[in-house]
Design a protein around this motif. Structure first.
Motif, PDB file in Angstrom:
ATOM      1  N   GLN A   1     -26.472  13.154  49.204  1.00 30.82           N
ATOM      2  CA  GLN A   1     -27.261  13.748  50.230  1.00 30.82           C
ATOM      3  C   GLN A   1     -28.481  13.089  50.446  1.00 30.82           C
ATOM      4  OE1 GLN A   1     -27.970  17.831  49.228  1.00 30.82           O
ATOM      5  NE2 GLN A   1     -25.710  18.264  48.639  1.00 30.82           N
ATOM      6  N   MET A   2     -29.130  12.651  49.340  1.00 27.28           N
ATOM      7  CA  MET A   2     -30.564  11.807  49.571  1.00 27.28           C
ATOM      8  C   MET A   2     -30.206  10.325  50.270  1.00 27.28           C
ATOM      9  SD  MET A   2     -31.888  12.578  45.757  1.00 27.28           S
ATOM     10  CE  MET A   2     -33.680  11.706  45.894  1.00 27.28           C
ATOM     11  N   ALA A   3     -28.797   9.824  49.974  1.00 29.88           N
ATOM     12  CA  ALA A   3     -28.691   8.639  50.504  1.00 29.88           C
ATOM     13  C   ALA A   3     -28.310   9.057  52.050  1.00 29.88           C
ATOM     14  CB  ALA A   3     -27.653   8.017  49.919  1.00 29.88           C
ATOM     15  N   ARG A   4     -27.818  10.017  52.369  1.00 35.10           N
ATOM     16  CA  ARG A   4     -27.240  10.334  53.870  1.00 35.10           C
ATOM     17  C   ARG A   4     -28.674  10.563  54.528  1.00 35.10           C
ATOM     18  NH1 ARG A   4     -22.984  13.161  51.740  1.00 35.10           N
ATOM     19  NH2 ARG A   4     -24.200  15.114  51.701  1.00 35.10           N
ATOM     20  N   THR A   5     -29.937  10.756  54.099  1.00 36.35           N
ATOM     21  CA  THR A   5     -31.223  10.915  54.591  1.00 36.35           C
ATOM     22  C   THR A   5     -31.793   9.753  54.742  1.00 36.35           C
ATOM     23  OG1 THR A   5     -32.457  11.291  52.679  1.00 36.35           O
ATOM     24  CG2 THR A   5     -31.461  13.189  53.775  1.00 36.35           C
ATOM     25  N   GLY A   6     -31.049   8.326  54.522  1.00 37.68           N
ATOM     26  CA  GLY A   6     -31.774   7.242  54.254  1.00 37.68           C
ATOM     27  C   GLY A   6     -32.533   6.673  53.230  1.00 37.68           C
ATOM     28  N   ILE A   7     -32.547   7.477  52.380  1.00 36.41           N
ATOM     29  CA  ILE A   7     -33.408   6.847  51.174  1.00 36.41           C
ATOM     30  C   ILE A   7     -32.044   5.803  50.389  1.00 36.41           C
ATOM     31  CG2 ILE A   7     -33.984   7.550  48.645  1.00 36.41           C
ATOM     32  CD1 ILE A   7     -34.609  10.341  49.745  1.00 36.41           C
ATOM     33  N   ALA A   8     -33.031   4.654  50.141  1.00 37.48           N
ATOM     34  CA  ALA A   8     -32.107   3.861  49.394  1.00 37.48           C
ATOM     35  C   ALA A   8     -32.070   4.082  47.613  1.00 37.48           C
ATOM     36  CB  ALA A   8     -32.676   2.187  49.385  1.00 37.48           C
ATOM     37  N   ILE A   9     -30.971   3.951  47.197  1.00 37.28           N
ATOM     38  CA  ILE A   9     -30.947   4.574  45.792  1.00 37.28           C
ATOM     39  C   ILE A   9     -30.509   3.463  44.823  1.00 37.28           C
ATOM     40  CG2 ILE A   9     -29.870   6.377  44.446  1.00 37.28           C
ATOM     41  CD1 ILE A   9     -29.917   8.026  46.512  1.00 37.28           C
ATOM     42  N   VAL A  10     -30.835   3.145  43.572  1.00 40.93           N
ATOM     43  CA  VAL A  10     -30.253   2.443  42.815  1.00 40.93           C
ATOM     44  C   VAL A  10     -30.008   3.086  41.533  1.00 40.93           C
ATOM     45  CG1 VAL A  10     -30.925   0.483  41.142  1.00 40.93           C
ATOM     46  CG2 VAL A  10     -31.852   0.407  43.335  1.00 40.93           C
ATOM     47  N   VAL A  11     -28.756   3.216  40.975  1.00 44.09           N
ATOM     48  CA  VAL A  11     -28.400   4.071  39.864  1.00 44.09           C
ATOM     49  C   VAL A  11     -28.013   3.213  38.870  1.00 44.09           C
ATOM     50  CG1 VAL A  11     -26.454   5.507  39.100  1.00 44.09           C
ATOM     51  CG2 VAL A  11     -27.586   5.957  41.326  1.00 44.09           C
ATOM     52  N   ILE A  12     -28.646   3.474  37.670  1.00 41.54           N
ATOM     53  CA  ILE A  12     -28.121   2.790  36.283  1.00 41.54           C
ATOM     54  C   ILE A  12     -27.529   3.850  35.373  1.00 41.54           C
ATOM     55  CG2 ILE A  12     -29.070   1.516  34.397  1.00 41.54           C
ATOM     56  CD1 ILE A  12     -31.774   0.950  35.954  1.00 41.54           C
ATOM     57  N   SER A  13     -26.272   3.097  35.041  1.00 39.24           N
ATOM     58  CA  SER A  13     -25.587   4.240  34.319  1.00 39.24           C
ATOM     59  C   SER A  13     -24.577   3.291  33.219  1.00 39.24           C
ATOM     60  CB  SER A  13     -24.588   4.972  34.964  1.00 39.24           C
ATOM     61  OG  SER A  13     -23.751   6.023  34.277  1.00 39.24           O
ATOM     62  N   SER A  14     -24.468   3.964  31.980  1.00 36.09           N
ATOM     63  CA  SER A  14     -23.794   3.096  30.997  1.00 36.09           C
ATOM     64  C   SER A  14     -22.287   3.780  31.170  1.00 36.09           C
ATOM     65  CB  SER A  14     -24.270   3.809  29.811  1.00 36.09           C
ATOM     66  OG  SER A  14     -25.665   3.445  29.441  1.00 36.09           O
ATOM     67  N   GLU A  15     -22.146   4.741  31.936  1.00 36.72           N
ATOM     68  CA  GLU A  15     -20.464   5.138  32.112  1.00 36.72           C
ATOM     69  C   GLU A  15     -20.106   4.511  33.245  1.00 36.72           C
ATOM     70  OE1 GLU A  15     -19.976   9.340  32.020  1.00 36.72           O
ATOM     71  OE2 GLU A  15     -21.810   9.731  31.074  1.00 36.72           O
ATOM     72  N   LEU A  16     -19.162   3.609  33.016  1.00 33.84           N
ATOM     73  CA  LEU A  16     -18.568   2.766  34.246  1.00 33.84           C
ATOM     74  C   LEU A  16     -17.723   3.663  35.183  1.00 33.84           C
ATOM     75  CD1 LEU A  16     -16.959  -0.266  32.298  1.00 33.84           C
ATOM     76  CD2 LEU A  16     -19.208  -0.016  33.967  1.00 33.84           C
ATOM     77  N   PRO A  17     -17.101   4.830  34.804  1.00 36.79           N
ATOM     78  CA  PRO A  17     -16.475   5.712  35.811  1.00 36.79           C
ATOM     79  C   PRO A  17     -17.681   6.354  36.894  1.00 36.79           C
ATOM     80  CG  PRO A  17     -15.479   6.098  33.803  1.00 36.79           C
ATOM     81  CD  PRO A  17     -16.718   5.311  33.559  1.00 36.79           C
ATOM     82  N   GLU A  18     -18.543   6.621  36.121  1.00 39.04           N
ATOM     83  CA  GLU A  18     -19.670   7.087  37.214  1.00 39.04           C
ATOM     84  C   GLU A  18     -20.293   5.933  38.172  1.00 39.04           C
ATOM     85  OE1 GLU A  18     -23.281   9.893  36.119  1.00 39.04           O
ATOM     86  OE2 GLU A  18     -23.667   8.035  35.405  1.00 39.04           O
TER      87      GLU A  18
END
Length: 508
Positions: free
Chosen positions: A450-467
């Motif tokens: 939802q945040m991305a759809r509002t135009g926010i650029a998001i960087v996600v760091i995760s140790s879970e490859l499926p995520e």
């Protein structure tokens, strides 16, 4: 089930008129690894606090080792043979491994410690759990995995019959998880039982014999792991059909670059903060895009995020926000330019645990809840909190509830709500779903969408490859402080990412 070691029957507990447990039962056999499962807020923590003597039940009975038991304190439970290893490790940093293992139970006479015996006995327990360190090493000099082995050695030193492990793999690498599971599996032959709390359901299938599921403070079911599946466990946990990892819907196309990082570098510092060197990190994130960063522990993912946010310095390179150069010397610099960071350790680095939800959620939105920039408007605060409580489906008693009393998933939502209230251009989220359950994980993912759809650029760091694969539009991989590859998420798979995370070659 094997010969019963523990039986908890009809356990009931309320707090201020709110029911936390309703006649819950838990049965654990001797020499059994038993998974205790449920969404955040299901009652797992309350049940285990009662078992460990930290809280008293309002009703119900505990039978341990074939006799009725009442634990009025954690010391009572420990003396009876129950040890708890918490997610937040409890070692004393300035004490040695040996001292931590036998803290309060040091061998010797009167006030005199027999240091020779202390070290020898610690060495024997360390060998048993595979910890190859000098017993005189200070706890602060150990990795998280090594500290966890010290906690296990401490539990064994108490002649425990039952060990409670709360999210033991949350901060471990794959190799460290394998090592832990080898130790846990070895307990079976000694008749030692384990209650294993985890949100990683694949771990349940791998290491556990039986399971119990709680939902909304009530017992749902129990059974043998061999007779169930991850999908069935999820259905019982959340009470509805849910996809464990749902791929992000196709984003709206955009070419507007919000963040551009060029040749970000930092020399290796002393052990601890800034220990990981960064080498010519380059990437960009566009408006409305979710960029995933994948890498093994020690790859430099978190260090890169902290440098961009101004939490750690860097030596060279440039950061651009909306095309304007930024060299943040503090998080305040980054926040003023519209950058937010949800850190990997929300309890240590994001939340004021002893403060209210009100204080935690509105801290970044003072301009929205104050008059003349000086006087706090309580009604404006209430409106803001109600807005995000509804939007994020935060389970809470009210704005004055202390944030440490919330489940992990709801704590994470408070941190995300804080940044939503600020209205960032760029949000960096480090381990967005660490320590939260399947249902809350899906809600956090949908919130990021939802945040991305509002135009926010998001960087996600995760140790879970499926995520990473499920929620990203594009993925970069890192190894030893370097970017080693960049791929479109819909063209990637776990094997490809793992290869890029473990080699130096850069993908075309």
């Amino acid at each position: 089930m094997r010969q019963p070691l523990l039986q908890m029957n009809g356990i009931t507990k309320s707090f201020g008129g709110i029911s936390a447990l309703r006649a819950v039962s838990l049965r654990v056999g001797a020499g059994e690894v038993h998974a205790l499962l449920g969404e955040n807020g299901a009652g797992k923590s309350t049940l285990l606090k009662i078992l460990s003597g930290a809280q008293a039940p309002d009703a119900g009975e505990i039978d341990f080792l074939g006799a009725k038991a009442t634990f009025n304190s954690p010391q009572d439970a420990q003396r009876s043979g129950i040890a708890t290893i918490y997610q937040e490790l409890t070692l004393v940093p300035g004490m040695s491994i040996a001292e931590n293992i036998f803290l309060g139970r040091e061998p010797g006479r009167a006030s005199f410690v027999n240091w020779g015996r202390l070290v020898d006995q610690a060495q024997g327990l360390m060998s048993k759990v595979g910890l190859e360190k000098n017993p005189r090493t200070l706890a602060r000099d150990l990795s998280v995995a090594e500290q966890q082995l010290v906690e296990i050695a401490r539990a064994l030193s108490m002649k425990s019959k039952l060990i409670i492990m709360d999210e033991p793999t949350a901060a471990l690498s794959n190799a460290e998880v394998d090592r832990l599971f080898h130790i846990v599996s070895g307990f079976r032959g000694e008749g030692l039982s384990v209650i294993f709390v985890t949100h990683r359901l694949e771990e349940v299938m791998r290491v556990c014999d039986r399971f119990t599921i709680l939902r909304d403070g009530s017992f749902v079911c129990e059974g043998d792991v061999a007779d169930t599946s991850i999908d069935a466990i999820i259905r019982h946990m959340v009470g509805r059909e849910i996809t464990a990892m749902q791929r992000r819907p196709a984003p709206a196309a955009t070419e507007a670059v919000v963040l551009r990082v060029e040749n970000l570098s930092r020399r290796r510092g002393p052990e601890g903060l800034n220990a990981m060197a960064l080498h010519d990190i380059c990437f960009e994130v566009r408006r409305g895009e979710i960029l995933g960063i994948a890498g093994l522990v020690g790859s430099g993912r978190t260090e890169t995020a902290r440098a961009i946010f101004g939490a750690d310095p860097f030596d060279s390179g440039e950061i651009f926000v909306d095309g304007v150069s930024l060299r943040p010397t503090s998080p305040q610099d980054a926040i003023r330019k519209g950058i937010g960071l949800v850190p990997e350790d929300r309890k240590q680095q994001a939340l004021f645990l002893s403060q209210s939800i009100r204080a935690n959620l509105t801290v970044t939105a003072q301009d929205r809840v104050s008059r003349l920039g000086v006087f706090i408007d309580s009604s404006a605060e209430d409106t803001l909190i109600a807005e995000y409580r509804k939007m994020l489906r935060i389970r809470m008693l009210g704005p004055e509830q202390i944030v440490s009393d919330l489940s992990g998933g709801n704590q994470q939502k408070i941190v995300l709500a804080r940044w939503l209230a600020l209205g960032p251009k760029l949000l960096i989220v480090d381990e967005p779903t660490r320590g939260i359950d399947v249902g809350a994980k899906a809600e956090v993912h949908n919130l990021l969408f939802q945040m991305a759809r509002t135009g926010i650029a998001i960087v996600v760091i995760s140790s879970e490859l499926p995520e990473v694969l499920a929620i990203s539009d594009r993925i970069i991989t890192m190894r030893e402080g370097r970017v080693t590859g960049e791929v479109q998420a819909d063209a990637a798979n776990p094997e490809m990412l793992m290869a890029l995370m473990t080699v130096d070659a850069v993908a075309a």
